[in-house]
Design an enzyme around this catalytic site. Structure first.
Site, mmCIF file in Angstrom:
data_model
loop_
_atom_site.group_PDB
_atom_site.id
_atom_site.type_symbol
_atom_site.label_atom_id
_atom_site.label_comp_id
_atom_site.label_asym_id
_atom_site.label_seq_id
_atom_site.Cartn_x
_atom_site.Cartn_y
_atom_site.Cartn_z
ATOM 1 N N ARG A 47 -1.942 -1.217 -13.247
ATOM 2 C CA ARG A 47 -2.712 -0.060 -12.776
ATOM 3 C C ARG A 47 -2.118 1.240 -13.320
ATOM 4 O O ARG A 47 -0.913 1.399 -13.417
ATOM 5 C CB ARG A 47 -2.683 -0.019 -11.235
ATOM 6 C CG ARG A 47 -3.444 1.151 -10.655
ATOM 7 C CD ARG A 47 -3.770 0.926 -9.207
ATOM 8 N NE ARG A 47 -2.611 0.918 -8.329
ATOM 9 C CZ ARG A 47 -2.700 0.653 -7.030
ATOM 10 N NH1 ARG A 47 -3.855 0.376 -6.477
ATOM 11 N NH2 ARG A 47 -1.610 0.675 -6.284
ATOM 12 N N LYS A 74 -8.767 -1.680 -2.177
ATOM 13 C CA LYS A 74 -9.242 -0.781 -1.118
ATOM 14 C C LYS A 74 -9.652 0.578 -1.694
ATOM 15 O O LYS A 74 -10.735 1.077 -1.432
ATOM 16 C CB LYS A 74 -8.162 -0.566 -0.047
ATOM 17 C CG LYS A 74 -7.717 -1.832 0.661
ATOM 18 C CD LYS A 74 -6.759 -1.536 1.806
ATOM 19 C CE LYS A 74 -5.446 -0.879 1.398
ATOM 20 N NZ LYS A 74 -4.574 -1.715 0.570
ATOM 21 N N ARG A 82 -1.029 0.787 9.175
ATOM 22 C CA ARG A 82 -0.257 -0.141 8.360
ATOM 23 C C ARG A 82 0.877 -0.773 9.155
ATOM 24 O O ARG A 82 1.751 -1.407 8.581
ATOM 25 C CB ARG A 82 0.352 0.649 7.200
ATOM 26 C CG ARG A 82 -0.044 0.129 5.820
ATOM 27 C CD ARG A 82 0.561 1.094 4.842
ATOM 28 N NE ARG A 82 0.549 0.659 3.499
ATOM 29 C CZ ARG A 82 -0.191 1.229 2.544
ATOM 30 N NH1 ARG A 82 -1.041 2.185 2.839
ATOM 31 N NH2 ARG A 82 -0.074 0.837 1.302
ATOM 32 N N ARG A 95 2.086 4.784 -11.517
ATOM 33 C CA ARG A 95 2.719 5.294 -10.303
ATOM 34 C C ARG A 95 4.109 4.690 -10.205
ATOM 35 O O ARG A 95 4.306 3.538 -10.539
ATOM 36 C CB ARG A 95 1.911 4.851 -9.079
ATOM 37 C CG ARG A 95 0.943 5.862 -8.569
ATOM 38 C CD ARG A 95 -0.025 5.280 -7.561
ATOM 39 N NE ARG A 95 0.593 4.608 -6.421
ATOM 40 C CZ ARG A 95 -0.101 4.037 -5.429
ATOM 41 N NH1 ARG A 95 -1.420 4.056 -5.447
ATOM 42 N NH2 ARG A 95 0.514 3.443 -4.422
ATOM 43 N N ARG A 116 6.703 -3.766 -1.593
ATOM 44 C CA ARG A 116 5.487 -3.368 -0.858
ATOM 45 C C ARG A 116 4.799 -4.586 -0.258
ATOM 46 O O ARG A 116 4.259 -4.520 0.846
ATOM 47 C CB ARG A 116 4.529 -2.611 -1.802
ATOM 48 C CG ARG A 116 5.064 -1.234 -2.168
ATOM 49 C CD ARG A 116 4.295 -0.621 -3.314
ATOM 50 N NE ARG A 116 2.927 -0.310 -2.981
ATOM 51 C CZ ARG A 116 1.991 0.025 -3.874
ATOM 52 N NH1 ARG A 116 2.311 0.073 -5.153
ATOM 53 N NH2 ARG A 116 0.784 0.315 -3.499
HETATM 54 P P1 AMP Z 1 -1.067 3.312 -0.947
HETATM 55 O O1 AMP Z 1 -1.529 4.344 -1.896
HETATM 56 O O2 AMP Z 1 -1.994 3.132 0.220
HETATM 57 O O3 AMP Z 1 -0.712 2.012 -1.603
HETATM 58 O O4 AMP Z 1 0.294 3.872 -0.307
HETATM 59 C C1 AMP Z 1 1.413 4.163 -1.103
HETATM 60 C C2 AMP Z 1 2.644 4.317 -0.232
HETATM 61 O O5 AMP Z 1 2.449 5.399 0.701
HETATM 62 C C3 AMP Z 1 2.986 3.128 0.640
HETATM 63 O O6 AMP Z 1 3.718 2.128 -0.060
HETATM 64 C C4 AMP Z 1 3.827 3.793 1.730
HETATM 65 O O7 AMP Z 1 5.120 4.113 1.276
HETATM 66 C C5 AMP Z 1 3.060 5.101 1.938
HETATM 67 N N1 AMP Z 1 2.002 4.937 2.957
HETATM 68 C C6 AMP Z 1 0.658 5.015 2.759
HETATM 69 N N2 AMP Z 1 -0.014 4.812 3.906
HETATM 70 C C7 AMP Z 1 0.934 4.595 4.854
HETATM 71 C C8 AMP Z 1 0.881 4.309 6.238
HETATM 72 N N3 AMP Z 1 -0.290 4.183 6.906
HETATM 73 N N4 AMP Z 1 2.053 4.160 6.903
HETATM 74 C C9 AMP Z 1 3.231 4.285 6.275
HETATM 75 N N5 AMP Z 1 3.365 4.524 4.971
HETATM 76 C C10 AMP Z 1 2.223 4.683 4.252
#
Ligand code: AMP
Length: 216
Positions: A127, A13, A88, A160, A171
């Site tokens: 990554r 994404k 999400r 990360r 996740r």
């Molecule tokens: P991402 O970079 O999108 O993979 O997000 C990394 C982490 O941020 C996720 O594993 C969640 O802990 C938090 N996070 C990101 N977007 C959301 C969301 N829409 N709702 C809740 N937690 C989020």
């Protein structure tokens, strides 16, 4: 135009979002990126988000929706955004549908990037992410420069904390339990375009553009 880029962690994404947002002429709104910015800046929200992110869990809906509400209140977001990593959860989905609907706006499209779980693990654990600008690399397919620095801004590139195998598994569990059910709710409400997320960045980009009727 409000468009939603959907898919499991590691489906690409973030990689695809910049080109698509640019083509659509809307800002790219990635809740994960916004949380990481707060984390880097050491804000109270960043501290709160960290406790969930480090465990591969979702940040609570109220906190996340508040954050998105304020982002959507900015001038550049009035005509549309590309959502990446939001909503999400089903409550987040109904919140955003209601929030947009209250001002006569709606989600125009959902792009659902599909990638097998087995591929995802390798993609995410390999990554690496720039500590400064957030650019992403992969140890095998797209490494940073010879010193391990970002080819865009020269700052260090690291893994990360939530890209380790243990956290990625959590996740994926959160995705299956909380995020995937959004798709069932979206089908019939918003056009959902299933796109094969396996291939080169360019191949997947062309598939996304063509699903949305955009010239590649
Ligand atoms: P991402 O970079 O999108 O993979 O997000 C990394 C982490 O941020 C996720 O594993 C969640 O802990 C938090 N996070 C990101 N977007 C959301 C969301 N829409 N709702 C809740 N937690 C989020």
């Amino acid at each position: 135009m409000f468009v939603l880029l959907f898919g499991p962690p590691g489906s690409g994404k973030g990689t695809q979002a910049s080109a698509l947002a640019e083509r659509l002429g809307v800002p790219h709104v990635a809740t994960g990126d916004i949380f990481r910015k707060h984390l880097r800046e050491g804000t109270a929200l960043g501290q709160l988000a960290r406790s969930y992110m480090d465990r591969g869990q979702l940040v609570p809906d109220l906190v996340t929706c508040d954050l998105v509400a304020s982002r959507l209140g900015e001038n550049d977001a009035a005509g549309g955004v590309l959502f990446d990593g939001f909503p999400r959860s089903v409550p987040q989905l109904y919140w955003v549908l209601g929030h947009l609907g209250a001002t006569g706006r709606s989600l125009a499209h959902v792009v659902n990037l599909q990638v097998d779980d087995r591929l995802i693990l390798g993609r995410i654990t390999g990554r690496r992410t720039c500590t400064n600008c957030g650019a992403t690399y992969h140890v095998d397919s797209a490494p940073p420069d010879a010193d391990g620095n970002c080819t865009r801004c020269g700052k260090p590139v690291v893994q990360r904390k939530d890209d380790t195998e243990e956290v990625v598994r959590d996740r994926l569990v959160a995705y299956a339990a909380q995020t995937f059910p959004c798709l069932e709710q979206l089908v019939g409400r918003v056009p959902v375009h299933n796109v094969d997320g396996v291939g080169s960045i360019e191949e997947v980009r062309v598939r996304i553009f063509s699903a949305l009727g955009l010239q590649a």
